[in-house]
Design an enzyme around this catalytic site. Structure first.
Site, PDB file in Angstrom:
ATOM      1  N   THR A  50       8.302  -1.909   1.749  1.00  0.00           N
ATOM      2  CA  THR A  50       8.732  -0.639   2.355  1.00  0.00           C
ATOM      3  C   THR A  50       8.766  -0.739   3.869  1.00  0.00           C
ATOM      4  O   THR A  50       7.921  -1.416   4.452  1.00  0.00           O
ATOM      5  CB  THR A  50       7.699   0.445   1.988  1.00  0.00           C
ATOM      6  OG1 THR A  50       7.734   0.612   0.598  1.00  0.00           O
ATOM      7  CG2 THR A  50       7.950   1.749   2.696  1.00  0.00           C
ATOM      8  N   SER A  69      14.270  -4.317  -0.766  1.00  0.00           N
ATOM      9  CA  SER A  69      13.249  -3.324  -1.110  1.00  0.00           C
ATOM     10  C   SER A  69      13.432  -2.000  -0.384  1.00  0.00           C
ATOM     11  O   SER A  69      12.590  -1.113  -0.504  1.00  0.00           O
ATOM     12  CB  SER A  69      11.866  -3.892  -0.803  1.00  0.00           C
ATOM     13  OG  SER A  69      11.867  -4.414   0.509  1.00  0.00           O
ATOM     14  N   GLY A 105       2.262   1.422  -4.513  1.00  0.00           N
ATOM     15  CA  GLY A 105       2.132   2.831  -4.176  1.00  0.00           C
ATOM     16  C   GLY A 105       1.148   3.595  -5.044  1.00  0.00           C
ATOM     17  O   GLY A 105       0.498   4.535  -4.577  1.00  0.00           O
ATOM     18  N   THR A 130       2.366   0.378   2.831  1.00  0.00           N
ATOM     19  CA  THR A 130       3.302  -0.459   2.104  1.00  0.00           C
ATOM     20  C   THR A 130       2.525  -1.152   0.982  1.00  0.00           C
ATOM     21  O   THR A 130       1.325  -1.339   1.097  1.00  0.00           O
ATOM     22  CB  THR A 130       3.982  -1.471   3.040  1.00  0.00           C
ATOM     23  OG1 THR A 130       4.842  -2.317   2.278  1.00  0.00           O
ATOM     24  CG2 THR A 130       2.983  -2.336   3.779  1.00  0.00           C
ATOM     25  N   GLY A 131       3.213  -1.490  -0.077  1.00  0.00           N
ATOM     26  CA  GLY A 131       2.531  -2.154  -1.184  1.00  0.00           C
ATOM     27  C   GLY A 131       2.529  -1.290  -2.434  1.00  0.00           C
ATOM     28  O   GLY A 131       3.358  -0.391  -2.585  1.00  0.00           O
ATOM     29  N   THR A 165      12.011   3.463   1.057  1.00  0.00           N
ATOM     30  CA  THR A 165      11.898   2.306   0.167  1.00  0.00           C
ATOM     31  C   THR A 165      12.754   2.470  -1.092  1.00  0.00           C
ATOM     32  O   THR A 165      13.092   3.596  -1.479  1.00  0.00           O
ATOM     33  CB  THR A 165      10.426   2.147  -0.277  1.00  0.00           C
ATOM     34  OG1 THR A 165      10.257   0.928  -0.997  1.00  0.00           O
ATOM     35  CG2 THR A 165       9.969   3.296  -1.165  1.00  0.00           C
ATOM     36  N   ARG A 217      10.083   6.463 -12.048  1.00  0.00           N
ATOM     37  CA  ARG A 217       8.863   6.202 -11.272  1.00  0.00           C
ATOM     38  C   ARG A 217       9.052   6.584  -9.795  1.00  0.00           C
ATOM     39  O   ARG A 217      10.076   6.294  -9.191  1.00  0.00           O
ATOM     40  CB  ARG A 217       8.513   4.723 -11.389  1.00  0.00           C
ATOM     41  CG  ARG A 217       7.234   4.287 -10.650  1.00  0.00           C
ATOM     42  CD  ARG A 217       7.516   3.680  -9.303  1.00  0.00           C
ATOM     43  NE  ARG A 217       6.303   3.126  -8.674  1.00  0.00           N
ATOM     44  CZ  ARG A 217       6.244   2.705  -7.425  1.00  0.00           C
ATOM     45  NH1 ARG A 217       7.313   2.747  -6.658  1.00  0.00           N
ATOM     46  NH2 ARG A 217       5.115   2.244  -6.913  1.00  0.00           N
ATOM     47  N   VAL A 218       8.056   7.238  -9.245  1.00  0.00           N
ATOM     48  CA  VAL A 218       8.039   7.555  -7.817  1.00  0.00           C
ATOM     49  C   VAL A 218       6.789   6.929  -7.229  1.00  0.00           C
ATOM     50  O   VAL A 218       5.704   7.014  -7.824  1.00  0.00           O
ATOM     51  CB  VAL A 218       8.031   9.081  -7.606  1.00  0.00           C
ATOM     52  CG1 VAL A 218       7.767   9.431  -6.146  1.00  0.00           C
ATOM     53  CG2 VAL A 218       9.358   9.687  -8.054  1.00  0.00           C
ATOM     54  N   GLY A 219       6.927   6.294  -6.071  1.00  0.00           N
ATOM     55  CA  GLY A 219       5.777   5.657  -5.434  1.00  0.00           C
ATOM     56  C   GLY A 219       5.129   6.553  -4.397  1.00  0.00           C
ATOM     57  O   GLY A 219       5.265   7.782  -4.412  1.00  0.00           O
ATOM     58  N   ASP A 220       4.413   5.930  -3.497  1.00  0.00           N
ATOM     59  CA  ASP A 220       3.679   6.674  -2.460  1.00  0.00           C
ATOM     60  C   ASP A 220       4.552   7.088  -1.286  1.00  0.00           C
ATOM     61  O   ASP A 220       4.236   8.039  -0.570  1.00  0.00           O
ATOM     62  CB  ASP A 220       2.534   5.804  -1.934  1.00  0.00           C
ATOM     63  CG  ASP A 220       3.058   4.508  -1.317  1.00  0.00           C
ATOM     64  OD1 ASP A 220       3.943   3.867  -1.938  1.00  0.00           O
ATOM     65  OD2 ASP A 220       2.614   4.141  -0.221  1.00  0.00           O
TER      66      ASP A 220
HETATM   67  C1  SD4 Z   1       6.113   1.960  -3.573  1.00  0.00           C
HETATM   68  N1  SD4 Z   1       4.900   1.484  -1.541  1.00  0.00           N
HETATM   69  O1  SD4 Z   1       7.109   2.447  -4.068  1.00  0.00           O
HETATM   70  C2  SD4 Z   1       6.186   1.603  -2.124  1.00  0.00           C
HETATM   71  C3  SD4 Z   1       7.078   0.458  -2.031  1.00  0.00           C
HETATM   72  C4  SD4 Z   1       6.555  -0.755  -1.635  1.00  0.00           C
HETATM   73  O2  SD4 Z   1       5.953  -2.006   0.186  1.00  0.00           O
HETATM   74  O3  SD4 Z   1       6.551  -1.580  -2.409  1.00  0.00           O
HETATM   75  N2  SD4 Z   1       6.181  -0.878  -0.401  1.00  0.00           N
HETATM   76  O4  SD4 Z   1       5.086   1.716  -4.183  1.00  0.00           O
END
Ligand code: SD4
Length: 323
Positions: A187, A83, A241, A238-239, A205, A215-218
């Site tokens: 992440t 990841s 996003g 994390t998690g 990440t 796609r772009v996350g947080d």
């Molecule tokens: C995201 N938060 O891209 C990031 C990646 C993730 O644990 O999964 N973080 O959403």
């Protein structure tokens, strides 16, 4: 001696009788030099080797910024992690795309999003911060920038990740069934306090496994996946996003700490906002991690399973976070 600004902020707080803030009011204990011991904290169990590398920088008097960069690079280079960096699961078309951000004690920050073929996206994020007037570069042009500053191309799709992608694709020919399961959200977010009492953070990440391309996350979004305010504290996420972005998670946590929340209470409040927005999704995973200016730390996640690594006073240990 409180600064004029902190005196005014506290006076306003009391005058307004802000019940929520005062209920959580938390006064950090500062050491004789104005801050406590240097420390590094990071998400998940791969935080242990990452912290080790970061702590080596802090121990020799290096900056929190250098420490977080060195720390997260350990995980970026680890092909076992599915990841982050090389070995990360690709998007729905089989391309590994990376998001990363970094922020220092002066409030300077840099980020890259949807960056391909780059072993250490955090180095590119730092170069955006230090060598350009911008905050974020994305996609192919971010890769061009990496090339210009001498960062070679690296194939990030390992045989293991390719096999996982093929298996996923066989069952999801139309990119439908995306999972928000905890297993594809790992992440590394890292926060450090150096010997001078300065804070910095980094977050990197490969994002949501098999995501829709583009796609772009947080993680590369300052205020969502990462935020640092050297007067107050720092936070990372994390998690899933998308949910972190919707509440400006890391910025929210730092602002709550400014109002007097402890790091854990600030993370808990952020989690509660996410839970409130998602009453019918018990599986949704988001975890936050925070430290304040005096080195106190805390975390909170939407569900069980979140752990983080803390390296302080010679001990590097894994902690199960509350949820
Ligand atoms: C995201 N938060 O891209 C990031 C990646 C993730 O644990 O999964 N973080 O959403």
């Amino acid at each position: 001696m409180p600064s004029r600004r902190s005196f005014i902020e506290k006076s306003i707080l009391s005058a307004a009788g802000l019940v929520t803030a005062s209920r959580h009011l938390h006064l950090p204990s500062f050491g004789p030099t104005g801050h406590t011991d240097h420390l590094v904290i990071s998400t998940w169990d791969f935080g242990i080797p990452a912290n080790k590398s970061a702590m080596e920088v802090l121990e020799r008097g290096g900056s929190a910024l250098d420490a977080v960069e060195a720390g997260v690079m350990v995980v970026e280079a680890d092909p076992i992690s599915t990841s982050v960096g090389i070995g990360g699961f690709p998007d729905a078309e089989g391309d590994v795309t990376l998001d990363a951000s970094i922020m220092n004690h002066e409030g300077q920050c840099g980020a890259v999003a949807c960056l391909q073929k780059t072993l250490h996206p955090i180095q590119v994020a730092r170069a955006v911060m230090e060598r350009t007037p911008h905050v974020m570069l994305v996609g192919e042009k971010a890769r061009d920038f990496a090339q210009q500053i001498g960062i070679p191309k690296t194939n990030l799709l390992t045989p293991n990740a390719k096999q996982a992608w093929k298996a996923w694709k066989a069952n999801n020919p139309k990119w439908r069934a995306f999972s928000t399961d905890i297993s594809n959200h790992d992440t590394i977010g890292m926060l450090a306090l150096d010997k001078l009492g300065n804070l910095s953070g980094a977050c990197t990440t490969s994002g949501w496994a098999f995501k829709i391309p583009g796609r772009v996350g947080d993680s590369p979004i300052i205020g969502a996946g990462l935020y640092v305010d050297n007067e107050v504290g720092a936070a990372t996420a994390t998690g899933t996003g998308e949910e972190v972005i919707k509440i400006c998670g890391s910025f929210l946590i730092v602002e709550l700490m400014r109002q007097g929340f402890s790091p854990e209470d600030a993370c808990k409040e952020a989690v509660q906002r996410i839970k409130k927005r998602n009453p019918n999704n018990p599986e949704l995973f988001v975890g936050f991690l925070a430290i304040n200016k005096s080195g106190e730390h805390g975390s909170f996640s939407t569900k069980t399973g979140f752990e983080y690594a803390l390296f302080k006073k010679g001990e590097n240990k894994l902690i199960s976070g509350p949820f």
